[in-house]
Design a protein around this motif. Structure first.
Motif, PDB file in Angstrom:
ATOM      1  N   GLY A  86       0.648  -1.182   0.132  1.00 57.30           N
ATOM      2  CA  GLY A  86      -0.056   0.065  -0.101  1.00 57.30           C
ATOM      3  C   GLY A  86       0.628   1.281   0.061  1.00 57.30           C
ATOM      4  O   GLY A  86       1.990   1.113   0.322  1.00 57.30           O
ATOM      5  N   ILE A  87       0.008   2.459  -0.324  1.00 54.69           N
ATOM      6  CA  ILE A  87       0.652   3.754  -0.337  1.00 54.69           C
ATOM      7  C   ILE A  87       0.866   4.077   1.205  1.00 54.69           C
ATOM      8  O   ILE A  87       0.123   3.910   1.907  1.00 54.69           O
ATOM      9  N   SER A  88       2.224   4.695   1.353  1.00 54.77           N
ATOM     10  CA  SER A  88       2.486   5.330   2.681  1.00 54.77           C
ATOM     11  C   SER A  88       3.246   6.766   2.653  1.00 54.77           C
ATOM     12  O   SER A  88       4.166   6.770   1.731  1.00 54.77           O
ATOM     13  N   ILE A  89       2.864   7.520   3.615  1.00 54.00           N
ATOM     14  CA  ILE A  89       3.246   8.731   3.436  1.00 54.00           C
ATOM     15  C   ILE A  89       3.951   9.247   4.788  1.00 54.00           C
ATOM     16  O   ILE A  89       3.374   9.213   5.716  1.00 54.00           O
ATOM     17  N   SER A  90       5.267   9.502   5.125  1.00 53.55           N
ATOM     18  CA  SER A  90       5.810   9.627   6.267  1.00 53.55           C
ATOM     19  C   SER A  90       5.727  11.085   6.538  1.00 53.55           C
ATOM     20  O   SER A  90       5.044  11.878   5.918  1.00 53.55           O
ATOM     21  N   ASP A  91       6.078  11.273   7.656  1.00 53.23           N
ATOM     22  CA  ASP A  91       5.787  12.562   8.344  1.00 53.23           C
ATOM     23  C   ASP A  91       6.356  13.632   7.448  1.00 53.23           C
ATOM     24  O   ASP A  91       6.032  14.909   7.454  1.00 53.23           O
ATOM     25  N   GLY A  92       7.606  13.393   6.983  1.00 51.99           N
ATOM     26  CA  GLY A  92       8.352  14.407   6.198  1.00 51.99           C
ATOM     27  C   GLY A  92       7.733  14.368   4.727  1.00 51.99           C
ATOM     28  O   GLY A  92       8.479  15.283   3.827  1.00 51.99           O
ATOM     29  N   GLY A 172       7.333   1.309   5.360  1.00 50.76           N
ATOM     30  CA  GLY A 172       6.757   0.064   5.654  1.00 50.76           C
ATOM     31  C   GLY A 172       6.245  -0.119   6.972  1.00 50.76           C
ATOM     32  O   GLY A 172       4.919  -0.821   7.295  1.00 50.76           O
ATOM     33  N   ALA A 173       6.991   0.444   8.012  1.00 52.84           N
ATOM     34  CA  ALA A 173       6.398   0.266   9.308  1.00 52.84           C
ATOM     35  C   ALA A 173       5.071   1.316   9.506  1.00 52.84           C
ATOM     36  O   ALA A 173       4.122   0.827  10.328  1.00 52.84           O
ATOM     37  N   ASP A 174       5.375   2.197   8.654  1.00 55.84           N
ATOM     38  CA  ASP A 174       3.916   3.206   8.899  1.00 55.84           C
ATOM     39  C   ASP A 174       2.626   2.277   8.273  1.00 55.84           C
ATOM     40  O   ASP A 174       1.560   2.684   8.719  1.00 55.84           O
ATOM     41  N   LEU A 175       2.898   1.781   6.996  1.00 54.12           N
ATOM     42  CA  LEU A 175       1.793   0.969   6.647  1.00 54.12           C
ATOM     43  C   LEU A 175       1.466  -0.107   7.503  1.00 54.12           C
ATOM     44  O   LEU A 175       0.066  -0.263   7.559  1.00 54.12           O
ATOM     45  N   PHE A 176       2.318  -0.853   8.075  1.00 58.40           N
ATOM     46  CA  PHE A 176       1.888  -1.862   9.143  1.00 58.40           C
ATOM     47  C   PHE A 176       1.043  -1.370  10.193  1.00 58.40           C
ATOM     48  O   PHE A 176       0.211  -2.045  10.705  1.00 58.40           O
ATOM     49  N   ILE A 177       1.545  -0.240  10.726  1.00 60.86           N
ATOM     50  CA  ILE A 177       0.797   0.350  11.971  1.00 60.86           C
ATOM     51  C   ILE A 177      -0.660   0.848  11.673  1.00 60.86           C
ATOM     52  O   ILE A 177      -1.472   0.716  12.579  1.00 60.86           O
ATOM     53  N   LYS A 178      -0.714   1.444  10.272  1.00 61.23           N
ATOM     54  CA  LYS A 178      -1.928   2.128  10.079  1.00 61.23           C
ATOM     55  C   LYS A 178      -2.969   0.950   9.297  1.00 61.23           C
ATOM     56  O   LYS A 178      -4.287   1.262   9.578  1.00 61.23           O
ATOM     57  N   LYS A 179      -2.425   0.049   8.739  1.00 59.80           N
ATOM     58  CA  LYS A 179      -3.154  -0.747   7.819  1.00 59.80           C
ATOM     59  C   LYS A 179      -3.390  -2.423   8.423  1.00 59.80           C
ATOM     60  O   LYS A 179      -4.356  -2.964   7.870  1.00 59.80           O
ATOM     61  N   TYR A 180      -2.401  -2.776   9.099  1.00 59.62           N
ATOM     62  CA  TYR A 180      -2.428  -4.250   9.273  1.00 59.62           C
ATOM     63  C   TYR A 180      -3.351  -4.449  10.534  1.00 59.62           C
ATOM     64  O   TYR A 180      -3.238  -3.928  11.656  1.00 59.62           O
ATOM     65  N   THR A 246      10.435   3.237  16.037  1.00 57.94           N
ATOM     66  CA  THR A 246       9.898   4.864  16.455  1.00 57.94           C
ATOM     67  C   THR A 246       8.526   4.954  15.860  1.00 57.94           C
ATOM     68  O   THR A 246       7.499   5.529  16.575  1.00 57.94           O
ATOM     69  N   VAL A 247       8.204   4.442  14.816  1.00 56.28           N
ATOM     70  CA  VAL A 247       6.624   4.623  14.011  1.00 56.28           C
ATOM     71  C   VAL A 247       5.737   3.845  15.002  1.00 56.28           C
ATOM     72  O   VAL A 247       4.688   4.512  15.192  1.00 56.28           O
ATOM     73  N   LEU A 248       6.176   2.498  15.292  1.00 51.95           N
ATOM     74  CA  LEU A 248       5.278   1.695  16.187  1.00 51.95           C
ATOM     75  C   LEU A 248       4.848   2.569  17.490  1.00 51.95           C
ATOM     76  O   LEU A 248       3.738   2.581  18.077  1.00 51.95           O
ATOM     77  N   ARG A 249       6.079   3.003  18.295  1.00 49.22           N
ATOM     78  CA  ARG A 249       5.788   3.822  19.378  1.00 49.22           C
ATOM     79  C   ARG A 249       5.036   5.155  18.989  1.00 49.22           C
ATOM     80  O   ARG A 249       4.072   5.290  19.964  1.00 49.22           O
ATOM     81  N   GLU A 250       5.187   5.944  18.231  1.00 46.99           N
ATOM     82  CA  GLU A 250       4.654   7.101  18.077  1.00 46.99           C
ATOM     83  C   GLU A 250       3.071   6.975  17.607  1.00 46.99           C
ATOM     84  O   GLU A 250       2.146   7.487  18.093  1.00 46.99           O
ATOM     85  N   GLN A 251       3.055   6.200  16.631  1.00 52.17           N
ATOM     86  CA  GLN A 251       1.654   6.009  16.240  1.00 52.17           C
ATOM     87  C   GLN A 251       0.717   4.896  16.776  1.00 52.17           C
ATOM     88  O   GLN A 251      -0.520   4.958  16.598  1.00 52.17           O
ATOM     89  N   GLY A 252       1.670   3.895  17.548  1.00 51.32           N
ATOM     90  CA  GLY A 252       0.753   2.764  17.982  1.00 51.32           C
ATOM     91  C   GLY A 252       0.479   2.523  19.616  1.00 51.32           C
ATOM     92  O   GLY A 252       0.159   1.681  19.898  1.00 51.32           O
ATOM     93  N   ASN A 253       1.579   3.377  20.026  1.00 50.98           N
ATOM     94  CA  ASN A 253       1.754   3.463  21.604  1.00 50.98           C
ATOM     95  C   ASN A 253       2.590   2.029  21.826  1.00 50.98           C
ATOM     96  O   ASN A 253       2.070   1.308  23.028  1.00 50.98           O
TER      97      ASN A 253
END
Length: 797
Positions: A86-92, A172-180, A246-253
């Motif tokens: 899937g498409i992922s967009i990072s903070d930057g 990839g981590a962003d996609l995992f935490i948002k969509k998996y 870091t992505v898992l911590r920030e977006q998924g606690n």
């Protein structure tokens, strides 16, 4: 008076230093004959070899082969891996379409899931990704194989998540935490990473809260070779970190542990990140973390990892992991201060401390700190002038970096011996020890106030105070006892002396020099009794010179120590011009074929230029012949106004094989809304307390960087005020300069390699375009780069 055995104590200090580093990681490599139920380094190495056959960054041809290999290996283990795409967009504003590889081992009574994580994409465009992070993937594959061979059924679900697009923007981590779907039930993640190709693997905690329960549970898991400390944890929490965890911590606690090694940092993200350069002891170290942690955390309740208290912790030989709560910080500090003051008065009344000698000793110690720190800082600046080509290594750690660490550490020790040789007439070492302990107490006080993770330095002070008691009570104390009392300082300080310049670059060498002096100060109960301090100082100076000569011998570039260089072709369609551009400050025989320093026009191309990790701009640019390179096609499929907002859909379609698109706005323009390939960026809070969004609350003219897979177009759905007319600058890049049919660029010499962290070996098209004023129309248009409208299809609205 008996002769003080200085050589014996010096030997003991050398042995303790060697043991500090030797005992920090496994020294035995498990081979292919290792039991099937155990982790085998050589079996893991076979995975590294297969993963790192080619450069396999997202969008490359080898990327698909690497993905297929990992999928097949997971299937061989009896698992059913799936691809999450899937498409992922990072903070930057970094955009890509990662393909995560995910497999699951079902638990018998899961509380929450345990995630084993690493990434399989290599860094664009020349890294083979053996260490970063083929080693992490191999560690997980081999670790899971060994775990499954035990026929255990875990209590908790185990999710194997091999992410993609980590090197681009943690996509990839962003996609995992948002969509998996199962990501919401993750309780803990173990992430395996690398920023070099050898050395100790450091454990760093990721948590939004406090670390108490995580340290408790980590210590219960029985890791044999933990390398970690709360100082690194405190610094890590203060910095803008960038790992998948870091992505898992920030977006998924989600709580997690990072395991990463940093030695041989000069290999990081370069063509030298190959399996032959991977330290097998380091790979074994990664396995020594995974196996006990996998066994332990697959069975315990993962709901209990949140904590209301922080721990001070550090590893040390013999003791493994030492920990105590933050609540002890001020207690230990106050105890140390009271003991320090009490011992001064006790020593004074016992006629063993002379205030004049205390002041002289304090002045001498401060002089050592200033001279060693100043000479090292100035010396490194001078070295960079003498060897300007060091600046071409953007990591900040040169091939001969370890020799320079030795040079300045030995120089600092020599300075200490020379300065303290002036106190050779003093038979009162207790008075001379007061100054260093006072400085250490100041450091511990500042740490307690501003950097609590470093508060375990108070251990050094407490053992120093014990040494002070002995010196007050005995004129000639047992030398072995004095070395033993200095061991905590050696165990704690010496790893920082060696690792700081590796982790943060040789610009930080002066910190190693200061730490060397601080360690010398604690060793005054040993060194102070040496009768030939000048001789030891001269020997250290001689050894420093020897290492400097060794560094000079390794200062050039060879087939094993390649010079990183860069060359980019930029076709500027606005000006109908083309240039050769290079990020190199020092040109070589390869780049000089295209760059003449006296005809430099780089400044013209450094506004809104291509993004790089170290924000490096072009050093040189020269005019180049214009090539007939196919330009991207811009299609406007929708353009309408609703209320005060203009809704516009724009497709940027490549007409050649490309790997990257960078899009800038000429001003810091905020969109009301913007979707890219169907996704949008989310708000995030930065360390300055402000909220940003890559598209709607921007901080930079760089709107987005799109890393292309399978030549898929960039589709933008914009909303902005109807009176606004945003202007854009587009860069379209392909990494094929050396193979492109329009060019005949020779291969690099064997003593050269592509420069990492920048766009390199690329053919770039640069083009500006603007959104025109809105006009009512019945048919849609396509914008060619000459701005000629081309009729396409009717708009159905």
């Amino acid at each position: 008076m008996r002769k003080f055995p200085s050589l014996l104590t010096l030997l003991l200090i050398f042995i303790s230093l060697a043991y500090t580093f030797y005992s920090s990681k496994p020294q035995k490599i498990t081979d292919l004959k290792t039991s099937k139920q155990e982790f085998s380094t050589l079996r893991a190495l076979e995975h590294v070899k297969n993963i790192s056959k080619e450069c396999h960054y997202l969008g490359s041809s080898a990327h698909e082969e690497t993905k297929t290999y990992i999928l097949d290996e997971l299937k061989k283990l009896g698992l059913q891996p799936e691809i999450q795409e899937g498409i992922s967009i990072s903070d930057g504003g970094t955009i890509s379409k990662p393909e995560n590889i995910i497999a699951k081992i079902k638990g018998s009574n899961s509380t929450k899931s345990l995630v084993l994580m690493s990434h399989y994409d290599s860094s664009p465009h020349s890294s083979y990704g053996a260490s970063d992070a083929g080693s992490g993937v191999a560690t997980i594959l081999e670790g899971i194989r060994a775990y499954l061979a035990t026929n255990k059924v875990p209590k908790n679900d185990i999710i194997i998540c091999i992410t993609d697009g980590e090197e681009l923007g943690l996509n990839g981590a962003d996609l995992f935490i948002k969509k998996y779907p199962s990501a919401k039930n993750v309780g803990l993640a173990l992430n395996f990473e690398a920023r070099g190709s050898g050395g100790n693997s450091y454990m760093l905690i990721e948590t939004n809260g406090k670390n108490g329960k995580m340290i408790d549970e980590f210590s219960k898991a029985g890791v044999k070779y933990p390398v970690t400390n709360s100082l690194a944890y405190s610094i890590y929490k203060m910095l803008p970190n960038d790992t998948d965890l870091t992505v898992l911590r920030e977006q998924g606690n989600i709580e997690g542990f990072n395991f990463a090694f940093i030695d041989d940092h000069f290999d990081y993200h370069t063509a030298n990140d190959i399996w032959q350069n991977l330290d097998l002891n380091t790979l074994q170290h990664q396995g020594s973390y995974l196996m006990p942690l996998l066994s332990y955390f697959s069975e315990v309740d993962l709901d209990i990892l949140k904590s209301d208290r922080d721990y001070i912790y550090f590893n040390a030989p013999i003791f493994n992991l030492v920990k105590y709560p933050f609540s002890w910080i001020y207690i230990l500090l106050i105890i140390a201060i009271i003991l320090f003051i009490g011992l001064i008065f006790y020593g004074k009344f016992a006629y063993r401390i002379d205030f004049r000698e205390v002041l002289v000793g304090l002045g001498g110690f401060l002089l050592c700190l200033i001279i060693a720190g100043g000479l090292t800082f100035g010396g490194w600046q001078l070295i960079k002038i003498i060897y300007p080509h060091y600046n071409e290594i953007q990591h900040g750690f040169t091939y001969n970096g370890y020799q320079y660490i030795a040079v300045f550490v030995l120089l600092s020790i020599a300075i200490c011996f020379k300065v303290y040789a002036r106190f050779s007439k003093s038979k009162n070492q207790a008075s001379l020890l007061i100054g260093p302990l006072f400085i250490w107490l100041i450091i511990c006080t500042l740490a307690a106030l501003y950097l609590k993770g470093a508060s375990y330095f108070i251990i050094i002070v407490l053992f120093g105070l014990i040494s002070l008691v002995v010196l007050i009570r005995q004129k000639r104390p047992n030398p072995i006892l004095m070395v033993v009392l200095a061991l905590p300082a050696i165990f704690i300080v010496s790893p920082f002396i060696a690792s700081f310049p590796v982790a943060l670059g040789l610009k930080i060498l002066f910190v190693s020099a200061v730490l060397s002096v601080l360690l010398f100060g604690v060793l005054i109960p040993v060194f102070g009794f040496y009768k030939r301090k000048k001789l030891f100082g001269n020997l250290c100076l001689l050894l420093s010179l020897v290492f400097f000569i060794a560094a000079h011998i390794k200062s050039d570039f060879t087939e094993k120590r390649q010079k990183p260089n860069s060359l980019v072709y930029i076709l500027d369609t606005d000006q109908n011009k083309a240039v050769w551009a290079s990020y190199d400050n020092i040109l070589d025989a390869w780049t000089q074929n295209y760059i003449n320093p006296e005809e430099n026009i780089a400044e013209t191309y450094n506004a809104n230029t291509l993004q790089s990790k170290y924000r490096r701009s072009f050093a040189y640019a020269n005019q180049a012949p214009i090539k007939n390179i196919r330009q991207p096609k811009l299609d406007i499929s929708k353009d309408t106004i609703i209320g005060n907002l203009r809704h516009l859909e724009l497709c940027i379609a490549p007409q050649r094989d490309i790997q990257r698109v960078d899009l800038y706005t000429e001003t810091l323009f905020n969109f009301n809304a913007l979707r890219v390939n169907g996704e949008t960026a989310i708000d995030f809070d930065y360390s300055n307390g402000k909220t940003y969004n890559a598209f709607t609350k921007r901080w930079s003219q760089n709107l987005l960087t799109y890393h292309v897979s399978k030549n898929q177009p960039l589709e933008l759905q914009m909303q902005f005020h109807k009176d606004s007319l945003p202007k854009f600058v587009l860069y379209e890049s392909s990494y094929d300069l050396l193979t492109n049919e329009h060019f005949s660029i020779p291969s690099r010499n064997k003593n050269m390699m592509p420069k990492p962290f920048v766009i390199n070996d690329a053919v770039v098209i640069k083009k500006g375009f603007a959104i025109e004023e809105y006009q009512e129309k019945k048919i849609d248009t396509t914008l060619a780069f000459d701005n000629t409208p081309i009729q396409t299809q009717e708009i159905n609205e």
